[in-house]
Design a protein around this motif. Structure first.
Motif, PDB file in Angstrom:
ATOM      1  N   LYS A   1       0.831  -1.208   0.000  1.00  0.00           N
ATOM      2  CA  LYS A   1       0.000   0.000   0.000  1.00  0.00           C
ATOM      3  C   LYS A   1       0.863   1.254   0.000  1.00  0.00           C
ATOM      4  CE  LYS A   1      -2.776   0.660   3.521  1.00  0.00           C
ATOM      5  NZ  LYS A   1      -3.938   0.513   4.430  1.00  0.00           N
ATOM      6  N   ALA A   2       1.990   1.203   0.716  1.00  0.00           N
ATOM      7  CA  ALA A   2       2.922   2.342   0.730  1.00  0.00           C
ATOM      8  C   ALA A   2       3.525   2.560  -0.640  1.00  0.00           C
ATOM      9  CB  ALA A   2       4.011   2.106   1.770  1.00  0.00           C
ATOM     10  N   LEU A   3       3.840   1.462  -1.346  1.00  0.00           N
ATOM     11  CA  LEU A   3       4.386   1.578  -2.696  1.00  0.00           C
ATOM     12  C   LEU A   3       3.362   2.185  -3.638  1.00  0.00           C
ATOM     13  CD1 LEU A   3       6.705   0.984  -4.671  1.00  0.00           C
ATOM     14  CD2 LEU A   3       5.745  -1.310  -4.985  1.00  0.00           C
ATOM     15  N   GLY A   4       2.128   1.707  -3.579  1.00  0.00           N
ATOM     16  CA  GLY A   4       1.069   2.241  -4.438  1.00  0.00           C
ATOM     17  C   GLY A   4       0.718   3.681  -4.114  1.00  0.00           C
ATOM     18  N   SER A   5       0.906   4.070  -2.864  1.00  0.00           N
ATOM     19  CA  SER A   5       0.580   5.444  -2.448  1.00  0.00           C
ATOM     20  C   SER A   5       1.531   6.469  -3.045  1.00  0.00           C
ATOM     21  CB  SER A   5       0.599   5.553  -0.919  1.00  0.00           C
ATOM     22  OG  SER A   5      -0.442   4.783  -0.359  1.00  0.00           O
ATOM     23  N   ARG A   6       2.626   6.012  -3.635  1.00  0.00           N
ATOM     24  CA  ARG A   6       3.505   6.936  -4.343  1.00  0.00           C
ATOM     25  C   ARG A   6       2.795   7.531  -5.559  1.00  0.00           C
ATOM     26  NH1 ARG A   6       9.415   3.803  -4.393  1.00  0.00           N
ATOM     27  NH2 ARG A   6      10.015   4.399  -2.263  1.00  0.00           N
ATOM     28  N   VAL A   7       1.795   6.813  -6.057  1.00  0.00           N
ATOM     29  CA  VAL A   7       0.968   7.347  -7.140  1.00  0.00           C
ATOM     30  C   VAL A   7      -0.101   8.255  -6.546  1.00  0.00           C
ATOM     31  CG1 VAL A   7      -0.504   6.760  -9.113  1.00  0.00           C
ATOM     32  CG2 VAL A   7       1.347   5.212  -8.426  1.00  0.00           C
ATOM     33  N   HIS A   8      -0.862   7.703  -5.615  1.00  0.00           N
ATOM     34  CA  HIS A   8      -1.908   8.438  -4.895  1.00  0.00           C
ATOM     35  C   HIS A   8      -2.383   7.528  -3.769  1.00  0.00           C
ATOM     36  CE1 HIS A   8      -5.790  10.357  -4.010  1.00  0.00           C
ATOM     37  NE2 HIS A   8      -5.286  11.438  -4.584  1.00  0.00           N
ATOM     38  N   PRO A   9      -2.746   8.070  -2.604  1.00  0.00           N
ATOM     39  CA  PRO A   9      -3.225   7.223  -1.502  1.00  0.00           C
ATOM     40  C   PRO A   9      -4.387   6.317  -1.897  1.00  0.00           C
ATOM     41  CG  PRO A   9      -2.776   9.431  -0.700  1.00  0.00           C
ATOM     42  CD  PRO A   9      -2.607   9.482  -2.190  1.00  0.00           C
ATOM     43  N   TRP A  10      -5.304   6.840  -2.717  1.00  0.00           N
ATOM     44  CA  TRP A  10      -6.437   6.013  -3.152  1.00  0.00           C
ATOM     45  C   TRP A  10      -5.980   4.890  -4.066  1.00  0.00           C
ATOM     46  CZ3 TRP A  10     -10.908   5.380  -1.058  1.00  0.00           C
ATOM     47  CH2 TRP A  10     -11.503   6.411  -0.326  1.00  0.00           C
ATOM     48  N   PHE A  11      -5.009   5.180  -4.920  1.00  0.00           N
ATOM     49  CA  PHE A  11      -4.473   4.128  -5.782  1.00  0.00           C
ATOM     50  C   PHE A  11      -3.807   3.052  -4.936  1.00  0.00           C
ATOM     51  CE2 PHE A  11      -1.046   2.115  -8.168  1.00  0.00           C
ATOM     52  CZ  PHE A  11      -1.701   1.737  -9.340  1.00  0.00           C
ATOM     53  N   GLY A  12      -3.057   3.481  -3.920  1.00  0.00           N
ATOM     54  CA  GLY A  12      -2.409   2.518  -3.035  1.00  0.00           C
ATOM     55  C   GLY A  12      -3.406   1.576  -2.383  1.00  0.00           C
ATOM     56  N   LEU A  13      -4.534   2.126  -1.927  1.00  0.00           N
ATOM     57  CA  LEU A  13      -5.563   1.308  -1.284  1.00  0.00           C
ATOM     58  C   LEU A  13      -6.247   0.383  -2.290  1.00  0.00           C
ATOM     59  CD1 LEU A  13      -7.402   0.546   1.088  1.00  0.00           C
ATOM     60  CD2 LEU A  13      -8.818   2.541   0.529  1.00  0.00           C
ATOM     61  N   LEU A  14      -6.669   0.948  -3.427  1.00  0.00           N
ATOM     62  CA  LEU A  14      -7.420   0.162  -4.411  1.00  0.00           C
ATOM     63  C   LEU A  14      -6.554  -0.925  -5.051  1.00  0.00           C
ATOM     64  CD1 LEU A  14      -9.473   3.012  -6.149  1.00  0.00           C
ATOM     65  CD2 LEU A  14     -10.335   1.273  -4.578  1.00  0.00           C
ATOM     66  N   PHE A  15      -5.319  -0.553  -5.420  1.00  0.00           N
ATOM     67  CA  PHE A  15      -4.456  -1.513  -6.089  1.00  0.00           C
ATOM     68  C   PHE A  15      -4.069  -2.650  -5.145  1.00  0.00           C
ATOM     69  CE2 PHE A  15      -0.332  -2.899  -7.950  1.00  0.00           C
ATOM     70  CZ  PHE A  15      -0.827  -3.292  -9.196  1.00  0.00           C
ATOM     71  N   THR A  16      -3.761  -2.325  -3.885  1.00  0.00           N
ATOM     72  CA  THR A  16      -3.418  -3.358  -2.920  1.00  0.00           C
ATOM     73  C   THR A  16      -4.621  -4.258  -2.638  1.00  0.00           C
ATOM     74  OG1 THR A  16      -1.882  -1.794  -1.891  1.00  0.00           O
ATOM     75  CG2 THR A  16      -2.371  -3.799  -0.670  1.00  0.00           C
ATOM     76  N   SER A  17      -5.810  -3.672  -2.566  1.00  0.00           N
ATOM     77  CA  SER A  17      -7.029  -4.468  -2.378  1.00  0.00           C
ATOM     78  C   SER A  17      -7.228  -5.422  -3.547  1.00  0.00           C
ATOM     79  CB  SER A  17      -8.253  -3.553  -2.246  1.00  0.00           C
ATOM     80  OG  SER A  17      -8.137  -2.705  -1.114  1.00  0.00           O
ATOM     81  N   LEU A  18      -6.979  -4.926  -4.753  1.00  0.00           N
ATOM     82  CA  LEU A  18      -7.108  -5.757  -5.953  1.00  0.00           C
ATOM     83  C   LEU A  18      -6.112  -6.917  -5.915  1.00  0.00           C
ATOM     84  CD1 LEU A  18      -8.729  -5.812  -8.615  1.00  0.00           C
ATOM     85  CD2 LEU A  18      -6.895  -4.492  -9.673  1.00  0.00           C
ATOM     86  N   ILE A  19      -4.907  -6.642  -5.445  1.00  0.00           N
ATOM     87  CA  ILE A  19      -3.894  -7.692  -5.334  1.00  0.00           C
ATOM     88  C   ILE A  19      -4.353  -8.786  -4.378  1.00  0.00           C
ATOM     89  CG2 ILE A  19      -1.607  -8.202  -4.366  1.00  0.00           C
ATOM     90  CD1 ILE A  19      -0.673  -5.525  -5.525  1.00  0.00           C
ATOM     91  N   TYR A  20      -4.849  -8.381  -3.209  1.00  0.00           N
ATOM     92  CA  TYR A  20      -5.278  -9.380  -2.227  1.00  0.00           C
ATOM     93  C   TYR A  20      -6.496 -10.171  -2.708  1.00  0.00           C
ATOM     94  CZ  TYR A  20      -2.073  -8.280   1.556  1.00  0.00           C
ATOM     95  OH  TYR A  20      -0.941  -8.150   2.329  1.00  0.00           O
ATOM     96  N   LEU A  21      -7.401  -9.522  -3.437  1.00  0.00           N
ATOM     97  CA  LEU A  21      -8.548 -10.252  -3.985  1.00  0.00           C
ATOM     98  C   LEU A  21      -8.096 -11.257  -5.041  1.00  0.00           C
ATOM     99  CD1 LEU A  21     -11.150  -7.355  -4.325  1.00  0.00           C
ATOM    100  CD2 LEU A  21     -11.198  -9.241  -2.676  1.00  0.00           C
ATOM    101  N   ALA A  22      -7.069 -10.875  -5.835  1.00  0.00           N
ATOM    102  CA  ALA A  22      -6.567 -11.771  -6.886  1.00  0.00           C
ATOM    103  C   ALA A  22      -5.856 -12.982  -6.291  1.00  0.00           C
ATOM    104  CB  ALA A  22      -5.629 -11.017  -7.820  1.00  0.00           C
ATOM    105  N   ILE A  23      -5.000 -12.756  -5.282  1.00  0.00           N
ATOM    106  CA  ILE A  23      -4.281 -13.883  -4.689  1.00  0.00           C
ATOM    107  C   ILE A  23      -5.120 -14.577  -3.621  1.00  0.00           C
ATOM    108  CG2 ILE A  23      -2.045 -12.799  -5.113  1.00  0.00           C
ATOM    109  CD1 ILE A  23      -1.888 -12.182  -2.099  1.00  0.00           C
ATOM    110  N   GLY A  24      -6.343 -14.080  -3.437  1.00  0.00           N
ATOM    111  CA  GLY A  24      -7.242 -14.665  -2.456  1.00  0.00           C
ATOM    112  C   GLY A  24      -8.460 -15.332  -3.068  1.00  0.00           C
ATOM    113  N   PRO A  25      -9.653 -14.833  -2.768  1.00  0.00           N
ATOM    114  CA  PRO A  25     -10.879 -15.566  -3.116  1.00  0.00           C
ATOM    115  C   PRO A  25     -11.241 -15.597  -4.592  1.00  0.00           C
ATOM    116  CG  PRO A  25     -11.415 -13.423  -2.162  1.00  0.00           C
ATOM    117  CD  PRO A  25      -9.943 -13.597  -2.003  1.00  0.00           C
ATOM    118  N   PHE A  26     -10.734 -14.673  -5.391  1.00  0.00           N
ATOM    119  CA  PHE A  26     -11.145 -14.644  -6.795  1.00  0.00           C
ATOM    120  C   PHE A  26     -10.389 -15.639  -7.664  1.00  0.00           C
ATOM    121  CE2 PHE A  26     -12.982 -10.051  -6.845  1.00  0.00           C
ATOM    122  CZ  PHE A  26     -14.023 -10.495  -6.042  1.00  0.00           C
ATOM    123  N   PHE A  27      -9.088 -15.790  -7.433  1.00  0.00           N
ATOM    124  CA  PHE A  27      -8.294 -16.636  -8.319  1.00  0.00           C
ATOM    125  C   PHE A  27      -7.485 -17.701  -7.583  1.00  0.00           C
ATOM    126  CE2 PHE A  27      -8.058 -12.415 -10.735  1.00  0.00           C
ATOM    127  CZ  PHE A  27      -9.251 -12.653 -11.392  1.00  0.00           C
TER     128      PHE A  27
END
Length: 452
Positions: free
Chosen positions: A67-93
């Motif tokens: 999330k800290a890495l993604g927040s270099r783009v924007h705090p919202w991007f950091g949250l959304l992109f990290t959430s997407l990562i966890y959903l991908a490596i979690g319940p979706f795929f």
């Protein structure tokens, strides 16, 4: 840090990466690539091994989480992109895929023709996810200990299977099929996305950083250096596994028709070691996938319950278990098919974010550079995702408009736009800094005149 510590962390990272995707995709690549196998596996290793290690190293650069890495783009991007990562490596795929690999290798070979229908998978998944949820409610060290035993045993089983296949299978490699017949390297490169290890590396990176801190490594430079060393240990293990079972798949192409890599592994084990050997391998793989599913359920539930304080861990675990159960019953081949569009969208963004982190100091961490690169990358990534989801014919108009881009035909059309976006962002940053300096001079002059 001793050499033993480095190897220990390297093995830990190997265990985190070594899941269902590491087992099913190389054999499938082998059967499809055929005589172009070595070129295809080289491309696969770049995205299946190189990128995950770079992702973990990128987190070491930040010395924080994804999330800290993604927040270099924007705090919202950091949250959304990290959430997407966890959903991908979690319940979706990843979790449904691991559950299906457990069924394909551990249960299906045992029950034979009874496993061909959907009812067998349904009954298995009900029992499987009931146990996953039950243990996830109170995760303990027993899961870690089982994983510590299972991963080495599974690795030994893979090595034995590979050696036996080298000595036994002597059929000539078949002609490459599909995209492997024209662009084997780039096809392997894109199929390396399917392991999901690069985006998983962004989530696992904080685990490595924490492990280093526990061993007294606190400064950034040493953290990066030790992460690269431990990552090298992980990379060697993954390359050996991928190369070996991929080669086995290439040799088995003439022995039958297979829907996925799980079937190739199960059939190969039966051919080489008989029914008992196949059963033993299947049991080990199934247990490894089981512990992986528990670990991912816990990690994802903790992330979302910690990020959104009003949501309880138990409630998140229930929802994710049910989602995983639903996707699991689509079947392994269908899960692989629907995950492709999402991954060809996510991966370019992840690759660009990882790459920029290595050059962060060169452009002083300018948000304009990050945003410019990712905005243009996302345009091509959205196109690639839609093409994979809808089919080439449905997006033909966009294809004709974008096919002037270098590497576009190979599925890497985002590379040049990312570089151009970063350059534009750099130019904007120069003007922004210049304007800021002028404002500061103006303010200083005004203050001087007022004081005079």
């Amino acid at each position: 840090m001793t050499k033993k510590d480095t190897v220990t962390i390297g093995f830990m990272l190997f265990a985190l990466f070594f899941g269902a995707g590491n087992l099913i995709y190389p054999p499938q690549l082998g059967t499809e690539a055929g005589s172009s196998y070595w070129s295809a596996i080289a491309g696969f290793i770049i995205t299946g091994v190189g990128l995950p290690i770079l992702a973990v190293t990128a987190i070491a650069f930040v010395n924080d989480d994804a999330k800290a890495l993604g927040s270099r783009v924007h705090p919202w991007f950091g949250l959304l992109f990290t959430s997407l990562i966890y959903l991908a490596i979690g319940p979706f795929f990843a979790i449904p895929r691991a559950a299906n690999v457990a069924f394909e290798t551990g249960i299906k070979p045992v029950i034979g023709s009874a496993g061909q229908g959907s009812s067998a998978l349904l009954i298995f998944s009900i029992i499987f996810f009931a146990l996953v949820f039950w243990i996830s409610l109170n995760p303990s060290k027993i899961v870690d200990r089982i994983g510590q035993w299972l991963t080495p045993i599974l690795l030994i089983a893979m090595v034995a299977l590979s050696i036996a296949s080298f000595l036994t299978f002597d059929a000539p490699m078949q002609q490459p099929t599909g995209d492997y017949s024209s662009t084997p390297f780039f096809s392997g490169f894109l199929n390396g996305y399917l392991t999901m290890d690069a985006i998983a590396g962004l989530a696992f990176g904080i685990i490595v950083v924490t492990a280093l801190k526990e061993r007294g490594v606190t400064d950034r430079k040493t953290t990066i250096k030790q992460t690269i060393k431990a990552g090298s240990v992980t990379a060697i293990g993954l390359i050996v596994v991928y190369g070996s079972i991929g080669w086995m798949g290439a040799k088995m192409a003439s022995m039958g028709s297979y829907n996925n890599g799980g079937e190739i592994l199960a059939d190969g084990a039966n051919i080489l070691f008989g029914s008992f050997g196949g059963l033993l391998l299947g049991t080990i793989v199934a247990l490894a996938c089981f512990t992986t599913c528990i670990g991912l359920t816990v990690a994802c539930s903790q992330f979302f319950s910690n990020t959104f304080k009003s949501v309880k861990y138990t409630h998140v675990a229930i929802v994710f278990t049910l989602i995983s159960f639903g996707f699991t019953n689509m079947g392994l081949s269908q899960i692989i098919a629907y995950s492709v569009p999402a991954l060809v969208f996510i991966y370019p963004l992840a690759i660009v974010l990882i790459a920029l982190s290595f050059f962060h100091r060169l452009f002083n961490g300018s948000k304009h550079v990050y945003r410019g690169a990712l905005i243009l990358t996302s345009v091509i990534a959205i196109y690639d995702g839609l093409k994979a989801f809808l089919g080439a014919e449905k997006v033909k108009a966009f294809t004709n408009a974008l096919d002037f881009l270098p590497l576009f035909a190979e599925g890497l059309g985002w590379v040049v736009p990312a570089a151009v976006g970063a350059l534009i962002g750099g130019i904007i940053e120069i003007f922004a800094v210049s304007a800021k300096k002028k404002r500061n001079v103006t303010i200083q002059d005004a203050s001087y005149k007022a004081s005079s």
